[in-house]
Design an enzyme around this catalytic site. Structure first.
Site, PDB file in Angstrom:
ATOM      1  N   TYR A 160      41.289  37.614  41.173  1.00  0.00           N
ATOM      2  CA  TYR A 160      41.163  38.878  40.437  1.00  0.00           C
ATOM      3  C   TYR A 160      41.953  39.982  41.149  1.00  0.00           C
ATOM      4  O   TYR A 160      42.748  40.702  40.521  1.00  0.00           O
ATOM      5  CB  TYR A 160      39.686  39.255  40.344  1.00  0.00           C
ATOM      6  CG  TYR A 160      39.394  40.546  39.618  1.00  0.00           C
ATOM      7  CD1 TYR A 160      39.436  40.612  38.224  1.00  0.00           C
ATOM      8  CD2 TYR A 160      39.054  41.702  40.321  1.00  0.00           C
ATOM      9  CE1 TYR A 160      39.144  41.791  37.559  1.00  0.00           C
ATOM     10  CE2 TYR A 160      38.760  42.882  39.655  1.00  0.00           C
ATOM     11  CZ  TYR A 160      38.806  42.920  38.272  1.00  0.00           C
ATOM     12  OH  TYR A 160      38.526  44.094  37.612  1.00  0.00           O
ATOM     13  N   PRO A 200      39.383  51.603  37.984  1.00  0.00           N
ATOM     14  CA  PRO A 200      37.966  51.971  37.945  1.00  0.00           C
ATOM     15  C   PRO A 200      37.206  51.375  39.122  1.00  0.00           C
ATOM     16  O   PRO A 200      37.598  50.350  39.686  1.00  0.00           O
ATOM     17  CB  PRO A 200      37.462  51.329  36.639  1.00  0.00           C
ATOM     18  CG  PRO A 200      38.681  50.857  35.904  1.00  0.00           C
ATOM     19  CD  PRO A 200      39.728  50.629  36.940  1.00  0.00           C
ATOM     20  N   CYS A 227      43.141  38.464  19.057  1.00  0.00           N
ATOM     21  CA  CYS A 227      44.341  38.053  19.797  1.00  0.00           C
ATOM     22  C   CYS A 227      43.971  37.755  21.236  1.00  0.00           C
ATOM     23  O   CYS A 227      43.296  38.555  21.883  1.00  0.00           O
ATOM     24  CB  CYS A 227      45.365  39.207  19.750  1.00  0.00           C
ATOM     25  SG  CYS A 227      46.839  38.958  20.769  1.00  0.00           S
ATOM     26  N   ASP A 228      44.432  36.619  21.730  1.00  0.00           N
ATOM     27  CA  ASP A 228      44.389  36.344  23.172  1.00  0.00           C
ATOM     28  C   ASP A 228      45.666  36.952  23.751  1.00  0.00           C
ATOM     29  O   ASP A 228      46.764  36.433  23.541  1.00  0.00           O
ATOM     30  CB  ASP A 228      44.338  34.834  23.402  1.00  0.00           C
ATOM     31  CG  ASP A 228      44.398  34.478  24.884  1.00  0.00           C
ATOM     32  OD1 ASP A 228      44.745  35.355  25.709  1.00  0.00           O
ATOM     33  OD2 ASP A 228      44.114  33.307  25.213  1.00  0.00           O
ATOM     34  N   VAL A 229      45.514  38.061  24.465  1.00  0.00           N
ATOM     35  CA  VAL A 229      46.697  38.808  24.887  1.00  0.00           C
ATOM     36  C   VAL A 229      47.474  38.124  26.019  1.00  0.00           C
ATOM     37  O   VAL A 229      48.544  38.604  26.411  1.00  0.00           O
ATOM     38  CB  VAL A 229      46.347  40.271  25.260  1.00  0.00           C
ATOM     39  CG1 VAL A 229      46.000  41.070  24.019  1.00  0.00           C
ATOM     40  CG2 VAL A 229      45.220  40.346  26.286  1.00  0.00           C
ATOM     41  N   SER A 263      42.023  47.949  39.192  1.00  0.00           N
ATOM     42  CA  SER A 263      40.641  47.925  39.706  1.00  0.00           C
ATOM     43  C   SER A 263      40.633  48.488  41.118  1.00  0.00           C
ATOM     44  O   SER A 263      41.576  48.251  41.893  1.00  0.00           O
ATOM     45  CB  SER A 263      40.116  46.486  39.746  1.00  0.00           C
ATOM     46  OG  SER A 263      38.927  46.428  40.513  1.00  0.00           O
ATOM     47  N   GLY A 286      32.511  47.322  26.089  1.00  0.00           N
ATOM     48  CA  GLY A 286      32.745  47.800  27.454  1.00  0.00           C
ATOM     49  C   GLY A 286      33.667  48.994  27.537  1.00  0.00           C
ATOM     50  O   GLY A 286      33.650  49.898  26.683  1.00  0.00           O
ATOM     51  N   ASN A 307      43.892  46.859  28.677  1.00  0.00           N
ATOM     52  CA  ASN A 307      42.551  46.920  29.272  1.00  0.00           C
ATOM     53  C   ASN A 307      41.882  45.549  29.377  1.00  0.00           C
ATOM     54  O   ASN A 307      41.028  45.355  30.233  1.00  0.00           O
ATOM     55  CB  ASN A 307      41.685  47.868  28.425  1.00  0.00           C
ATOM     56  CG  ASN A 307      40.213  47.744  28.758  1.00  0.00           C
ATOM     57  OD1 ASN A 307      39.743  48.250  29.764  1.00  0.00           O
ATOM     58  ND2 ASN A 307      39.470  47.043  27.894  1.00  0.00           N
TER      59      ASN A 307
END
Ligand SMILES: NC(=O)c1ccc[n+]([C@@H]2O[C@H](COP(=O)([O-])OP(=O)(O)OC[C@H]3O[C@@H](n4cnc5c(N)ncnc54)[C@H](O)[C@@H]3O)[C@@H](O)[C@H]2O)c1
Length: 255
Positions: free
Chosen positions: A154, A184, A61-63, A141, A18, A89
């Site tokens: 979100y 974005p 890695c799970d950030v 976003s 992505g 990101n």
């Protein structure tokens, strides 16, 4: 391409696919070496970076997890010695009416979309301060500016990203570190394609077309529409700009 990022190390979360993958290849094409970090395998992105003649590693890695972010930090330092450019990101895009959002759903979105931005900044800012240079770019976003349906948790998380960006910029400005965000618009990525035909109440292709039609620049957005802004924010050219959120969405949201 201009090698404006030559000698720089960029850590990009969610870069296995992505938008994050597009960011990785753009920064590499301009001279940066890349740490791809994701819960998915990052081999495809590493291969693209290597094909551009730059070095890359992939770190699973799970950030949103403090211990995994600490382990990531150690791997980055052992492979490249430092992080100059941090791109937060990684993100989860849900499609869930408020009535159906449980506290667990809320926490899952907050962990990946907002806690992670805090954790990654905590881990990499001390090194940036020592060296007197850093670029932190957080991905927000444009839904924060247009309030699309089915996205309460979100949009709350992305609003947090915008607020954190503004606030952290204040604390870090005197150390040569800038903190900015990109917001974005709806972009065709695996993440949005997986949402299928009910996202924002429209069949998928109808949604992409309807959003594009509302934009001042009325065509569908792709990850490539975002990479120029990212490169600018990662570069010396944006050195006197901090705490800002740039909407890159074909002019849908104006702030
Ligand atoms: N695509 C859009 O329309 C759009 C619009 C506005 C903002 N964004 C934001 O852009 C960013 C990238 O979105 P995308 O569309 O490329 O999504 P995507 O789902 O295609 O890619 C996101 C990547 O993040 C990774 N990821 C998810 N959770 C993670 C975690 N806990 N730790 C590490 N990696 C994790 C995924 O494995 C995936 O590779 C997200 O923050 C998203 O909210 C996207």
């Amino acid at each position: 391409m201009d090698q404006r990022h030559a000698g720089k190390i960029a850590v990009i979360s969610g870069a296995a696919r992505g938008i994050g993958q597009a960011y990785a290849t753009r920064l590499a094409s301009e001279g940066a070496d890349i740490v791809v970090t994701d819960i998915r395998p990052g081999d495809e992105t590493v291969a693209k970076v290597n094909a551009l003649g730059r070095q890359a590693i992939s770190v699973t890695c799970d950030v949103g997890d403090p211990a995994q972010v600490e382990a990531l930090g150690r791997e980055v330092e052992s492979a490249f010695g430092r992080c100059d450019i941090l791109v937060n990101n990684a993100g989860l895009i849900p499609n869930q009416h408020f009535d159906d959002v449980s506290f667990e759903d809320w926490r899952r979105i907050m962990a990946t979309n907002l806690d992670a931005v805090f954790l990654m900044s905590k881990r990499f800012v001390p090194g940036m301060k020592t060296r007197g240079f850093g670029r932190i770019i957080n991905i927000a976003s444009n839904t924060f500016g247009q309030m699309a349906p089915g996205l309460t948790h979100y949009i709350a998380s992305k609003g947090g990203v915008v607020g954190f960006t503004r606030a952290l910029a204040t604390d870090l400005g005197k150390f040569g570190i800038t903190v900015n965000a990109i917001a974005p618009g709806l972009t065709r990525t695996p993440g949005t394609l997986e949402l299928g035909d009910s996202y924002r109440g429209l069949p998928q292709e109808a949604l992409y077309a309807a959003v594009a039609a509302k934009q001042a620049i009325p065509r569908q957005q792709t990850p490539d529409d975002l990479v120029g802004t990212l490169s600018f924010l990662a570069s010396a050219d944006s050195g006197f700009m901090t705490g800002q959120t740039l909407y890159v969405d074909g002019g849908l949201v104006r702030v």
